[in-house]
Design a protein around this motif. Structure first.
Motif, PDB file in Angstrom:
ATOM      1  N   THR A  28       0.941  -0.968   0.386  1.00 56.16           N
ATOM      2  CA  THR A  28       0.053   0.018   0.147  1.00 56.16           C
ATOM      3  C   THR A  28       1.304   1.515  -0.263  1.00 56.16           C
ATOM      4  O   THR A  28       2.442   1.246   0.285  1.00 56.16           O
ATOM      5  CB  THR A  28      -0.706   0.133   0.855  1.00 56.16           C
ATOM      6  OG1 THR A  28      -0.270   0.153   2.514  1.00 56.16           O
ATOM      7  CG2 THR A  28      -1.576  -1.391   1.191  1.00 56.16           C
ATOM      8  N   ARG A  75       0.460   3.712   2.134  1.00 57.53           N
ATOM      9  CA  ARG A  75       1.109   3.774   4.200  1.00 57.53           C
ATOM     10  C   ARG A  75       1.985   3.389   3.858  1.00 57.53           C
ATOM     11  O   ARG A  75       3.374   2.855   4.248  1.00 57.53           O
ATOM     12  CB  ARG A  75       0.452   2.664   3.862  1.00 57.53           C
ATOM     13  CG  ARG A  75       0.452   3.293   5.641  1.00 57.53           C
ATOM     14  CD  ARG A  75      -0.844   2.977   6.647  1.00 57.53           C
ATOM     15  NE  ARG A  75      -0.439   3.717   8.387  1.00 57.53           N
ATOM     16  CZ  ARG A  75      -1.082   3.614   9.045  1.00 57.53           C
ATOM     17  NH1 ARG A  75      -2.904   3.017   8.584  1.00 57.53           N
ATOM     18  NH2 ARG A  75      -1.254   3.133  10.637  1.00 57.53           N
ATOM     19  N   GLU A  76       2.131   1.785   3.535  1.00 54.54           N
ATOM     20  CA  GLU A  76       3.729   0.607   3.486  1.00 54.54           C
ATOM     21  C   GLU A  76       4.594   1.185   2.587  1.00 54.54           C
ATOM     22  O   GLU A  76       5.570   1.215   3.019  1.00 54.54           O
ATOM     23  CB  GLU A  76       3.204  -0.765   3.195  1.00 54.54           C
ATOM     24  CG  GLU A  76       2.153  -1.639   3.908  1.00 54.54           C
ATOM     25  CD  GLU A  76       1.579  -2.519   3.435  1.00 54.54           C
ATOM     26  OE1 GLU A  76       1.863  -3.582   4.431  1.00 54.54           O
ATOM     27  OE2 GLU A  76       1.738  -2.471   2.381  1.00 54.54           O
ATOM     28  N   ILE A 121       5.810   4.362   2.182  1.00 58.21           N
ATOM     29  CA  ILE A 121       6.465   5.244   2.744  1.00 58.21           C
ATOM     30  C   ILE A 121       6.632   5.307   4.165  1.00 58.21           C
ATOM     31  O   ILE A 121       8.080   5.307   4.523  1.00 58.21           O
ATOM     32  CB  ILE A 121       5.591   6.647   3.725  1.00 58.21           C
ATOM     33  CG1 ILE A 121       3.873   6.772   1.749  1.00 58.21           C
ATOM     34  CG2 ILE A 121       5.420   7.237   4.481  1.00 58.21           C
ATOM     35  CD1 ILE A 121       3.306   8.122   2.478  1.00 58.21           C
ATOM     36  N   SER A 122       6.082   3.985   5.040  1.00 57.61           N
ATOM     37  CA  SER A 122       6.357   3.470   6.218  1.00 57.61           C
ATOM     38  C   SER A 122       8.433   2.818   5.799  1.00 57.61           C
ATOM     39  O   SER A 122       9.353   3.200   6.872  1.00 57.61           O
ATOM     40  CB  SER A 122       5.454   2.330   6.370  1.00 57.61           C
ATOM     41  OG  SER A 122       6.268   1.703   8.019  1.00 57.61           O
TER      42      SER A 122
END
Length: 356
Positions: free
Chosen positions: A197, A199-200, A202-203
């Motif tokens: 995702t 978000r992943e 970015i993480s």
């Protein structure tokens, strides 16, 4: 190769084993997750980690003090991985999901990617243990040969001598090469990563850049390149060696199996639980200090059969598992002392280096 299947799925042994272990927790009205002692150990390790980092980077101790601190820091890095991150990633650190997530994501502060670890370890390694071509934990080619199905090279004749040094490089390779290779290739070995995702993504990059700043850029700026390099190499090489030894003693020893799927059916001719017992070994289970330091990973059979049970319960459930294995005539591999497991690992590497 396509991911193999287990011929019996959840067979009689697995069902009986789960029933007996579940009954243990029902009878004692205990949660399967960690307890207050584990939480206190996690706090102790994390505070020690922060304090040593601050002292090394901002107070610049003399060499005679800095080197032992770097060694201790490397040991703490591995200990947090074993005790905090590992349970958290499996969802067994705490009954609270937020604490499990925090514990699991502590790996990001240790330099590696929690996202890549979950796929590599929780999904691939725990399902396809010791299956060459899928289990990335036994993939160290061309430098080391861990299975008879892997190609033998001339240098492997000496692998039982030089593996000690190679193990010290694990953490360095992991944080600066392996994670990036998985990220950009979209695969772990032959197994495709699921689509990440936003978000992943970015993480992943926040964790990597944050670690690079805290452990590379900032120390070089404050201490100078040479001082940083000596300290950083000491820390990461100690970390890599400790992690490698603990995990390799669990699977690459003389008595564990390296089964391959049937060529025509692509099936492993065992149920999953029996496969886990056959490919895994315990060591030093009677040594409480080793168990405490390595987060119960010397009870590797218990961990592979019940990864969602916290390691604080392994000494108790090991008795149940051992008894059940005996009832079903399944070999339970255990080395009484850590040195016995190390000697077996060396003997196994020597054998693989000489055999065709």
């Amino acid at each position: 190769m396509a991911n193999p299947k287990f011929i019996q799925g959840k067979g009689e042994f697995h069902i009986e084993l789960k029933n007996r272990v579940n009954q243990y927790f029902i009878d004692r009205k205990k949660p399967m997750t960690g307890n207050s002692a584990l939480l206190m150990k996690a706090v102790l390790f994390c505070i020690g980690y922060i304090l040593i980092y601050v002292h090394l980077v901002f107070f610049t101790p003399m060499v005679w003090a800095a080197i032992p601190e770097c060694v201790l820091f490397g040991g703490l890095t591995a200990a947090i991985g074993f005790n905090v991150m590992h349970d958290g990633a499996h969802g067994s650190f705490s009954k609270y999901k937020v604490l499990n997530k925090m514990a699991g994501f502590s790996l990001n502060f240790l330099g590696a990617s929690a996202i890549m670890w979950n796929m590599k370890h929780n999904i691939i390694h725990h399902t396809y243990t010791n299956i060459d071509g899928i289990d990335d934990d036994i993939e160290a080619r061309p430098w080391l040969r861990f299975a008879t199905t892997q190609k033998k090279m001339k240098m492997h004749k000496f692998q039982h001598y030089y593996f000690w040094f190679l193990y010290t490089l694990l953490h360095l390779v992991w944080i600066f090469m392996s994670d990036y290779k998985k990220y950009f290739s979209g695969k772990i070995g032959p197994v495709a990563l699921r689509k990440m995702t936003v978000r992943e993504h970015i993480s992943f990059w926040v964790a990597k850049l944050g670690y690079a700043f805290m452990f590379v850029a900032l120390p070089i700026w404050l201490l100078g390149f040479t001082t940083w390099l000596v300290g950083f190499l000491t820390i990461t090489m100690v970390t890599g060696f400790v992690i490698s030894i603990v995990f390799q003693l669990a699977h690459t020893v003389e008595h564990t199996e390296f089964p391959m799927p049937n060529e025509s059916t692509n099936k492993i001719e065992n149920e999953w639980a029996i496969h886990q017992v056959a490919t895994t070994a315990n060591f030093s289970t009677g040594n409480k200090l080793i168990s405490w330091l390595v987060g119960g990973l010397n009870f590797q059979i218990e961990h592979h059969l019940f990864p969602r049970i916290s390691h604080v319960h392994y000494p108790a459930i090991s008795k149940i598992i051992k008894r059940t294995c005996n009832d079903y005539g399944i070999k339970y591999i255990e080395y009484p002392k850590m040195r016995h497991a190390i000697l077996s690992h060396v003997a196994y590497l020597r054998k693989l280096g000489q055999a065709n």
